[in-house]
Design a protein around this motif. Structure first.
Motif, PDB file in Angstrom:
ATOM      1  N   MET A 144       0.844  -1.215   0.000  1.00 59.46           N
ATOM      2  CA  MET A 144       0.000   0.000   0.000  1.00 59.46           C
ATOM      3  C   MET A 144       0.878   1.264   0.000  1.00 59.46           C
ATOM      4  N   ASN A 145       0.508   2.161  -0.851  1.00 50.83           N
ATOM      5  CA  ASN A 145       1.203   3.449  -0.845  1.00 50.83           C
ATOM      6  C   ASN A 145       0.856   4.243   0.413  1.00 50.83           C
ATOM      7  N   LEU A 146       1.802   5.097   0.776  1.00 47.99           N
ATOM      8  CA  LEU A 146       1.561   5.957   1.931  1.00 47.99           C
ATOM      9  C   LEU A 146       0.449   6.970   1.609  1.00 47.99           C
ATOM     10  N   THR A 147      -0.326   7.321   2.630  1.00 48.42           N
ATOM     11  CA  THR A 147      -1.305   8.401   2.426  1.00 48.42           C
ATOM     12  C   THR A 147      -0.566   9.736   2.498  1.00 48.42           C
ATOM     13  N   LEU A 148      -1.254  10.775   2.073  1.00 47.18           N
ATOM     14  CA  LEU A 148      -0.668  12.106   2.107  1.00 47.18           C
ATOM     15  C   LEU A 148      -0.290  12.470   3.551  1.00 47.18           C
ATOM     16  N   THR A 149      -1.151  12.104   4.481  1.00 48.61           N
ATOM     17  CA  THR A 149      -0.883  12.392   5.892  1.00 48.61           C
ATOM     18  C   THR A 149       0.404  11.712   6.333  1.00 48.61           C
ATOM     19  N   GLU A 150       0.560  10.446   5.967  1.00 45.68           N
ATOM     20  CA  GLU A 150       1.774   9.708   6.346  1.00 45.68           C
ATOM     21  C   GLU A 150       3.019  10.341   5.723  1.00 45.68           C
ATOM     22  N   VAL A 151       2.880  10.736   4.464  1.00 49.34           N
ATOM     23  CA  VAL A 151       4.032  11.338   3.780  1.00 49.34           C
ATOM     24  C   VAL A 151       4.413  12.661   4.431  1.00 49.34           C
ATOM     25  N   LYS A 188       6.266   2.944  -4.909  1.00 52.54           N
ATOM     26  CA  LYS A 188       5.560   3.412  -3.716  1.00 52.54           C
ATOM     27  C   LYS A 188       5.551   4.933  -3.587  1.00 52.54           C
ATOM     28  N   ILE A 189       6.351   5.589  -4.426  1.00 52.54           N
ATOM     29  CA  ILE A 189       6.473   7.041  -4.299  1.00 52.54           C
ATOM     30  C   ILE A 189       5.147   7.753  -4.627  1.00 52.54           C
ATOM     31  N   ARG A 190       4.873   8.817  -3.849  1.00 52.81           N
ATOM     32  CA  ARG A 190       3.708   9.656  -4.148  1.00 52.81           C
ATOM     33  C   ARG A 190       4.159  10.840  -5.005  1.00 52.81           C
ATOM     34  N   VAL A 191       3.283  11.295  -5.891  1.00 53.82           N
ATOM     35  CA  VAL A 191       3.646  12.361  -6.823  1.00 53.82           C
ATOM     36  C   VAL A 191       2.631  13.500  -6.764  1.00 53.82           C
ATOM     37  N   ILE A 192       3.143  14.728  -6.662  1.00 58.92           N
ATOM     38  CA  ILE A 192       2.304  15.927  -6.805  1.00 58.92           C
ATOM     39  C   ILE A 192       2.672  16.578  -8.134  1.00 58.92           C
ATOM     40  N   GLY A 193       1.677  16.906  -8.940  1.00 59.26           N
ATOM     41  CA  GLY A 193       1.895  17.460 -10.273  1.00 59.26           C
ATOM     42  C   GLY A 193       1.605  16.404 -11.316  1.00 59.26           C
ATOM     43  N   PRO A 194       2.146  16.489 -12.515  1.00 58.77           N
ATOM     44  CA  PRO A 194       3.093  17.511 -12.992  1.00 58.77           C
ATOM     45  C   PRO A 194       2.398  18.858 -13.191  1.00 58.77           C
ATOM     46  N   ASP A 210      -5.098  16.801   9.528  1.00 53.27           N
ATOM     47  CA  ASP A 210      -3.976  17.640   9.950  1.00 53.27           C
ATOM     48  C   ASP A 210      -4.379  18.571  11.091  1.00 53.27           C
ATOM     49  N   GLU A 211      -3.695  18.444  12.212  1.00 52.37           N
ATOM     50  CA  GLU A 211      -4.098  19.230  13.378  1.00 52.37           C
ATOM     51  C   GLU A 211      -3.702  20.702  13.269  1.00 52.37           C
ATOM     52  N   ASN A 212      -2.821  21.027  12.338  1.00 52.05           N
ATOM     53  CA  ASN A 212      -2.459  22.431  12.148  1.00 52.05           C
ATOM     54  C   ASN A 212      -3.438  23.184  11.248  1.00 52.05           C
ATOM     55  N   THR A 213      -4.373  22.432  10.689  1.00 57.09           N
ATOM     56  CA  THR A 213      -5.295  23.030   9.715  1.00 57.09           C
ATOM     57  C   THR A 213      -6.685  23.214  10.310  1.00 57.09           C
ATOM     58  N   ASP A 214      -7.192  24.455  10.172  1.00 57.97           N
ATOM     59  CA  ASP A 214      -8.519  24.818  10.701  1.00 57.97           C
ATOM     60  C   ASP A 214      -9.587  24.893   9.634  1.00 57.97           C
ATOM     61  N   LYS A 217       9.945   9.603  -0.612  1.00 59.46           N
ATOM     62  CA  LYS A 217       8.517   9.395  -0.340  1.00 59.46           C
ATOM     63  C   LYS A 217       7.622  10.189  -1.287  1.00 59.46           C
ATOM     64  N   LEU A 218       8.155  11.326  -1.736  1.00 59.48           N
ATOM     65  CA  LEU A 218       7.303  12.255  -2.480  1.00 59.48           C
ATOM     66  C   LEU A 218       8.099  12.931  -3.590  1.00 59.48           C
ATOM     67  N   ALA A 219       7.529  12.937  -4.791  1.00 59.04           N
ATOM     68  CA  ALA A 219       8.100  13.748  -5.873  1.00 59.04           C
ATOM     69  C   ALA A 219       7.124  14.876  -6.190  1.00 59.04           C
ATOM     70  N   ILE A 220       7.666  16.091  -6.274  1.00 65.39           N
ATOM     71  CA  ILE A 220       6.838  17.238  -6.664  1.00 65.39           C
ATOM     72  C   ILE A 220       7.301  17.656  -8.046  1.00 65.39           C
TER      73      ILE A 220
END
Lengths: 451, 451
Positions: free
Chosen positions: A1-8, A124-130, A203-207, A95-98
């Motif tokens: 299983m790929n990591l979730t965004l939260t895990e990453v 397993k890498i997560r990707v944001i973009g392109p 995310d606990e930092n997000t309201d 873990k993450l490629a942007i």
């Protein structure tokens, strides 16, 4: 299983910019510079075989040469080379490629987009973009983005347009607010708007969350994760790009996606009790109000003002939106007369253009207000008799004694400076139309949360 | 017969402030100071028996003592003394009394209001107010008002709230625009909003009118004079205060008037092809666009942008409003390719975040644009690669070569500075929602004017 965004996002200790450049104005330069200026809480590396060092950092030839496994790989190389770089990143354990590089589905180069999506499927890498403008994670002081440096804060932003994300960041600054995270989604080869909703919920930092959306991959997932966000009582404001046939065409050449029918989209946003904004401006202001006055669900509102006209305008919009604007009852009129205000029995409580800010803020500290109203609006037009500095100072000093939640509404010369100084303490709106939109949203949002 | 407003405003050579005061912050001080600062093209006098001189001017004991008949008498004395001062002003031959004093029908002191109205009936003098914030006549450099000093320009303003008038004045400044006249109507003992429409139609310095209205004395006259304004092709933007039961109550205690039913009011504004604004902001921006791009009635629009998202947002609003956003035809694509833009066949023409302003402005000078489009929107998000100064400078230099009418839409960091510098040359809007509202209004306004 790929990591979730939260895990990453939870454990990022190193970032490398592939294609980092010393040439001012180049994407690989702007991002690296922004990472350094925002002060990332971890290690920063550069890969560019053309240079020995970039912006004071040693420049490596390739990912394998790095002294450690990089958690995040920011990719700013030509489109044709992206899939291979991401594959390499995955193989060294990133873990993450942007992917900042453009020239994929938005450019009708579907095979390149497909190739990248295949890498996502195989590793397993997560990707944001392109075609992303990068990301911000304020808790880590990470701003791996070409967009303007944000203020740290607690608003999450996800946008299928980097520039619109940047505009939201700038607007939040005007209201003394800032960003917990920002994800420029680009063409969504992997990370999607749907998933960001889930991350924002966790995310606990997000309201609160502001989304700029052109298309969705999975409407059902969007609603499912939107309900998770709702269950954590975090407001959601959505700006929708591409709502008709012609503008949906435009979306295709912007991010390469297909827009859902606007009616279906509206229904989905309504189901998760999001605010469907008209523009960037109301999205930001409504978000701020809902986030800062959480659980406020006013029915009875008093408008305290030095401008009859501004007061009447606010009353008009609130009136049309079904809020009560009751006149002060006799006990309150009595309390007001002790402040020297005779016959103060109207609402808006219009004290005239020669009223000093002290008088208005004194009214807001009356404990009797609390018995008859749920919310006060301070509608103020600065006059030549007081400087913006003085007005701001008085509000700052008095605000902790206000007996009701108070929303500021300032217009005219000097109002910009006042807002810049007081929005730390007092939530503000720039028009009474937005005020009424925000209060309608808060009424809707709080449905079911009532204790 | 009493003089019309046009006749009165045409020949004003002297003004006297009754109740002019040396005490900073007092109404009689602010007005006199503003008259002197704005540089009235005539003689200025003061009456205040308590002083020998006020702000460097000899202070007279009463109107009869003045060395000449004053054309305008500004009245800033207690409400109870107003009727007598206006009567005296009439008897010495003044043409106009501006009653700043409050404490009349807005204060439920109906007998005082009646008394003043009786003076109006018995004498030839015209009266503005009571409860007025004064007037501006920019052609005479007259600013007999407590509101902020305006920039000279060609927008007429009439407002049943002085402060809202002041806010409109400030907003116009942001768009490098200004005021031909401003009338703060107050409680309308004599001069009414209806009559101002007629004046605006006749005044050659006035290109457009912005009204802030709470009530009307004579709806039929409003429509009649509104049609005169329309016949001179001057746009009209109306902000309505008091639209529901509660806010109509508020109007009573603000200016002492009775609001018409909102539906009736809307029908009247529609009949005279006015723009019924949601807020002060859209009234000002729509007015500016309609005034500066008079007779523009676009159907085919091209959006030129460095931000896909901002372009898509503009396209969305225009799309929903029934405008065409056609893709560039092959001949235009060819012309674009000569500028180095390959495959530029989309609309919005999104050139990407790394595009310099020169490229976008070069596009706007292509003569081929003219064959296929009626209007261009320049949607721009400033980036760190260019300073606002440079962006503004390039636009200033190129704008005279633009082959189409161009509207600027700037958002994000630096956009405020850009707008401040370029709105002299280029009409701008602050959101694509307002853009679409403005274009819908212009389509409606121009109905029937087509040559």
């Amino acid at each position: 299983m790929n990591l979730t965004l939260t895990e990453v996002f939870r454990s990022l200790e190193s970032v490398v910019v592939v294609g980092g450049s010393p040439v001012r104005g180049k994407v690989g330069n702007v991002i690296l510079d922004n990472i350094l200026r925002y002060g990332f809480n971890g290690r920063v590396y550069v890969i560019n075989p053309k240079y020995d060092s970039v912006l004071g950092l040693k420049s490596y030839k390739n990912l394998k040469e790095l002294p450690e496994k990089p958690d995040i790989v920011v990719v700013a190389v030509p489109a044709g080379a992206v899939a291979q770089v991401v594959e390499e990143a995955a193989s060294v354990g990133a873990k993450l490629a942007i992917v900042i590089s453009s020239g994929f589905s938005e450019d009708e180069r579907l095979s390149l987009q497909k190739k990248l999506e295949n890498v996502v499927k195989s590793y397993k890498i997560r990707v944001i973009g392109p075609n992303s403008a990068g990301i911000t994670l304020s808790s880590l002081f990470l701003h791996a983005s070409i967009e303007v440096l944000p203020t740290r804060g607690s608003v999450g932003i996800a946008a299928q347009s980097g520039a619109v994300g940047g505009v939201i960041i700038s607007e939040l600054k005007k209201y003394s607010s800032g960003v917990s995270f920002f994800v420029s989604l680009g063409n969504c080869a992997d990370v999607s708007p749907e998933e960001v909703l889930e991350y924002a919920a966790e995310d606990e930092n997000t309201d609160a969350l502001i989304l700029y959306l052109e298309w969705l991959r999975d409407g059902r997932k969007f609603v499912e994760n939107g309900l998770k966000l709702l269950s954590t009582a975090k407001p959601l404001c959505v700006i929708k790009g591409g709502v008709g046939k012609q503008s949906s065409e435009a979306v295709k050449s912007h991010t390469g996606g297909l827009t859902p029918s606007y009616e279906v989209f509206k229904a989905a946003v309504s189901k998760i009790r999001g605010y469907l904004a008209t523009e960037i401006q109301d999205a930001v202001e409504v978000c701020e109000l809902a986030r800062r006055l959480k659980r406020l669900n006013p029915s009875r509102i008093i408008i305290v003002t030095n401008s009859g006209g501004l007061g009447v305008l606010a009353a008009s919009h609130l009136d049309l939106s079904g809020f009560e604007i009751p006149r002060p009852p006799s006990k309150l009129v009595e309390a007001l007369s002790k402040l020297g205000l005779r016959n103060a029995a109207s609402n808006p409580l219009d004290l005239g253009g020669d009223t000093y800010i002290e008088t208005l803020t004194d009214i807001l500290t009356l404990r009797e207000l609390k018995e008859y109203y749920d919310l006060a609006v301070l509608a103020y037009v600065p006059t030549a008799a007081e400087t913006p500095e003085k007005i701001a100072k008085v509000i700052e000093e008095k605000q902790s004694s206000f007996t009701l939640p108070v929303i500021g509404y300032f217009a005219g010369e000097g109002s910009y400076e006042i807002v810049a100084r007081i929005s730390k303490y007092l939530p503000v709106i720039s028009s009474s139309w937005i005020l009424s939109r925000a209060l309608i949203y808060m009424r809707e949002f709080n449905r079911g949360f009532r204790s």
